[in-house]
Write a protein that holds these residues in place. Sequence first.
Motif, PDB file in Angstrom:
ATOM      1  N   VAL A 140      -5.387   6.101  -5.379  1.00 60.01           N
ATOM      2  CA  VAL A 140      -5.431   4.778  -4.773  1.00 60.01           C
ATOM      3  C   VAL A 140      -4.865   3.794  -5.782  1.00 60.01           C
ATOM      4  O   VAL A 140      -5.318   3.736  -6.923  1.00 60.01           O
ATOM      5  N   PRO A 141      -3.848   3.022  -5.396  1.00 55.98           N
ATOM      6  CA  PRO A 141      -3.263   2.069  -6.357  1.00 55.98           C
ATOM      7  C   PRO A 141      -4.254   0.961  -6.687  1.00 55.98           C
ATOM      8  O   PRO A 141      -4.987   0.486  -5.822  1.00 55.98           O
ATOM      9  N   ARG A 142      -4.290   0.587  -7.954  1.00 52.70           N
ATOM     10  CA  ARG A 142      -5.150  -0.496  -8.421  1.00 52.70           C
ATOM     11  C   ARG A 142      -4.252  -1.558  -9.026  1.00 52.70           C
ATOM     12  O   ARG A 142      -3.618  -1.337 -10.043  1.00 52.70           O
ATOM     13  N   THR A 143      -4.201  -2.694  -8.382  1.00 56.98           N
ATOM     14  CA  THR A 143      -3.358  -3.802  -8.830  1.00 56.98           C
ATOM     15  C   THR A 143      -4.115  -4.619  -9.867  1.00 56.98           C
ATOM     16  O   THR A 143      -5.242  -5.042  -9.608  1.00 56.98           O
TER      17      THR A 143
ATOM     18  N   ALA B  56     -10.681  -3.462 -16.237  1.00 57.28           N
ATOM     19  CA  ALA B  56     -11.306  -2.288 -16.857  1.00 57.28           C
ATOM     20  C   ALA B  56     -12.232  -1.593 -15.856  1.00 57.28           C
ATOM     21  O   ALA B  56     -12.267  -0.354 -15.793  1.00 57.28           O
ATOM     22  N   GLN B  57     -12.946  -2.366 -15.068  1.00 54.76           N
ATOM     23  CA  GLN B  57     -13.838  -1.774 -14.062  1.00 54.76           C
ATOM     24  C   GLN B  57     -13.034  -1.079 -12.961  1.00 54.76           C
ATOM     25  O   GLN B  57     -13.407   0.001 -12.508  1.00 54.76           O
ATOM     26  N   LEU B  58     -11.932  -1.676 -12.557  1.00 53.38           N
ATOM     27  CA  LEU B  58     -11.094  -1.038 -11.539  1.00 53.38           C
ATOM     28  C   LEU B  58     -10.502   0.269 -12.048  1.00 53.38           C
ATOM     29  O   LEU B  58     -10.410   1.252 -11.307  1.00 53.38           O
ATOM     30  N   GLU B  59     -10.120   0.301 -13.302  1.00 56.31           N
ATOM     31  CA  GLU B  59      -9.602   1.546 -13.889  1.00 56.31           C
ATOM     32  C   GLU B  59     -10.696   2.603 -13.959  1.00 56.31           C
ATOM     33  O   GLU B  59     -10.433   3.788 -13.832  1.00 56.31           O
ATOM     34  N   ARG B  60     -11.919   2.163 -14.154  1.00 56.04           N
ATOM     35  CA  ARG B  60     -13.066   3.085 -14.219  1.00 56.04           C
ATOM     36  C   ARG B  60     -13.217   3.836 -12.898  1.00 56.04           C
ATOM     37  O   ARG B  60     -13.708   4.967 -12.878  1.00 56.04           O
TER      38      ARG B  60
END
Length: 100
Positions: free
Chosen positions: A28-31, A40-44
């Motif tokens: 899932v892409p995270r912009t 950092a939380q989205l990358e987690r």
Amino acid sequence: MSDAVPEPSQEVPVDPGYDPAAPAPLNVPRTPTGNAEVDAQLERLGDADHLATDGHIEVYEDVHLGLRDALTALDARPGPPAPSPSYDQRAPSPSYGTRS
């Protein structure tokens, strides 16, 4: 002309490392948001890609708490001072009880 249909191969080659029950990345892409804490939380969230489904909840709860902390920190930062509740000094003063 022959009406013979070729026989499909009975053996399908299988990757020896393939496990259909193994976790598969969702990709899932995270912009990026521009906020380091939120990013950092989205990358987690990507950590869940390498866990079995029963391990996802721990990652999701951790990310939820991290995002909530980041939002709370935004609310706690001092902003510009609020305007003081004063009256408009340009308005004429009422003239009670004066005679003309």
